[in-house]
Design a protein around this motif. Structure first.
Motif, PDB file in Angstrom:
ATOM      1  N   SER A 139       0.856  -1.179   0.000  1.00  0.00           N
ATOM      2  CA  SER A 139       0.000   0.000   0.000  1.00  0.00           C
ATOM      3  C   SER A 139       0.893   1.231   0.000  1.00  0.00           C
ATOM      4  O   SER A 139       2.106   1.137  -0.200  1.00  0.00           O
ATOM      5  CB  SER A 139      -0.956  -0.010   1.198  1.00  0.00           C
ATOM      6  OG  SER A 139      -1.920   1.036   1.055  1.00  0.00           O
ATOM      7  N   GLY A 140       0.319   2.394   0.226  1.00  0.00           N
ATOM      8  CA  GLY A 140       1.093   3.627   0.212  1.00  0.00           C
ATOM      9  C   GLY A 140       0.241   4.806   0.612  1.00  0.00           C
ATOM     10  O   GLY A 140      -0.939   4.665   0.945  1.00  0.00           O
ATOM     11  N   GLY A 141       0.823   5.987   0.580  1.00  0.00           N
ATOM     12  CA  GLY A 141       0.098   7.193   0.945  1.00  0.00           C
ATOM     13  C   GLY A 141       0.996   8.176   1.667  1.00  0.00           C
ATOM     14  O   GLY A 141       2.105   7.841   2.109  1.00  0.00           O
ATOM     15  N   ILE A 142       0.506   9.391   1.805  1.00  0.00           N
ATOM     16  CA  ILE A 142       1.317  10.470   2.367  1.00  0.00           C
ATOM     17  C   ILE A 142       1.039  10.732   3.842  1.00  0.00           C
ATOM     18  O   ILE A 142       1.774  11.466   4.503  1.00  0.00           O
ATOM     19  CB  ILE A 142       1.098  11.772   1.564  1.00  0.00           C
ATOM     20  CG1 ILE A 142       2.288  12.722   1.728  1.00  0.00           C
ATOM     21  CG2 ILE A 142      -0.227  12.445   1.972  1.00  0.00           C
ATOM     22  CD1 ILE A 142       2.257  13.900   0.783  1.00  0.00           C
ATOM     23  N   SER A 143       0.000  10.128   4.393  1.00  0.00           N
ATOM     24  CA  SER A 143      -0.387  10.450   5.768  1.00  0.00           C
ATOM     25  C   SER A 143       0.717  10.165   6.768  1.00  0.00           C
ATOM     26  O   SER A 143       0.937  10.946   7.704  1.00  0.00           O
ATOM     27  CB  SER A 143      -1.664   9.694   6.155  1.00  0.00           C
ATOM     28  OG  SER A 143      -1.476   8.293   6.054  1.00  0.00           O
ATOM     29  N   VAL A 144       1.447   9.039   6.606  1.00  0.00           N
ATOM     30  CA  VAL A 144       2.485   8.718   7.582  1.00  0.00           C
ATOM     31  C   VAL A 144       3.602   9.762   7.577  1.00  0.00           C
ATOM     32  O   VAL A 144       4.213  10.030   8.616  1.00  0.00           O
ATOM     33  CB  VAL A 144       3.073   7.311   7.338  1.00  0.00           C
ATOM     34  CG1 VAL A 144       2.030   6.249   7.583  1.00  0.00           C
ATOM     35  CG2 VAL A 144       3.665   7.172   5.951  1.00  0.00           C
TER      36      VAL A 144
END
Length: 207
Positions: A139-144
Motif C-alpha cells: 500500500s502507500g500514501g502520504i499520511s504517515v
C-alpha cells in the motif's frame, strides 16, 4: 489515524492560526521566518499530481512506488519513501487527507522552519513506510509522512507549555502509542517525530 489527523485539523478552529497582537499562538523557533509554507506546498503538489494521474488511469504508477517487501529486498530501497507519491484511496479520502495535511504542514513549517519541516516529513515517511513493509505491505500514501511533523508539534506544545493545546497534544501522543500497539503504521512516525520534537523545544534565554 483519520481520527487523530481530524483532531489536529480541528486545532485550526481552536486557534492554531489565531493571532494575538500579530503573533501566532504557536511560537516559532528562534530564527524561523517561514511565512509561506514552501515545503508543504511542494510535497503536496508532487503528491497531488501523482495521485491524480493514478486515479485518472495511470494505474501502473502505484505498483511502481508502493510498499513492496520483495522489491525492497531485491534492492529497490526507494520504496522506503516512494509510497508517499500516490494515495490509492477514494477521492473523498484523498481530498480530506490533503486538507488536513496542508493544515498540519503549514503549522509545523511556520513553527519549525522549512528545513526542519522537511526533515520531519522525511522521518515520518521512513518510519511509517519502513515499518509498513512489515505491518501493512503493498500500500502507500502520504499520511504517515505528515505524522512526523504532527508528533513533533504535539511534544513542542507540551514542552513550550502552550496550555490551550494540551488536550490535542495528549490525544495525538496517546493515540500514537495505541496505534503502535495495534500495529497501525501511523503510530511509529508520530512517536519518531515526538522524539525529535523534544529537542526542538524552545529554550529559555540566558540573562
Amino acid at each position: 489515524m483519520a481520527a487523530i489527523l481530524a483532531r489536529s485539523a480541528q486545532a485550526h478552529d481552536f486557534g492554531i492560526y489565531h493571532r494575538e497582537m500579530g503573533e501566532m499562538a504557536l511560537p516559532a523557533l528562534p530564527g524561523v521566518r517561514s511565512r509561506v509554507p514552501i515545503g508543504t506546498i511542494v510535497v503536496l503538489a508532487c503528491w497531488a499530481v501523482c495521485t491524480a494521474l493514478y486515479h485518472l488511469g495511470a494505474t501502473g504508477l502505484f505498483p511502481a512506488v508502493r510498499r513492496d517487501p520483495e522489491s525492497l529486498m531485491a534492492g529497490q530501497v526507494w520504496r522506503l519513501v516512494s509510497p508517499v507519491l500516490v494515495q490509492p484511496d477514494p477521492w473523498s479520502v484523498v481530498i480530506g487527507l490533503g486538507v488536513t495535511a496542508a493544515l498540519v504542514g503549514t503549522v509545523a513549517e511556520r513553527t519549525f522552519g522549512t528545513g526542519r519541516f522537511l526533515g520531519l516529513f522525511a522521518l515520518g515517511a521512513l518510519a511509517g513506510h519502513g515499518i509498513g513493509e512489515l505491518w501493512q505491505p503493498y500500500s502507500g500514501g502520504i499520511s504517515v509522512a505528515f505524522c512526523g511533523p504532527l508528533g513533533a508539534l504535539a511534544v513542542y506544545v507540551l514542552m513550550a507549555r502552550i496550555r490551550r493545546f494540551y488536550l490535542t497534544a495528549a490525544i495525538v501522543l496517546v493515540g500514537a502509542v495505541v496505534l503502535s500497539a495495534i500495529t497501525d503504521i501511523h503510530g511509529p512516525p508520530i512517536l519518531a517525530g515526538a522524539v525529535v520534537g523534544f529537542f526542538l523545544r524552545p529554550r529559555p534565554r540566558r540573562p
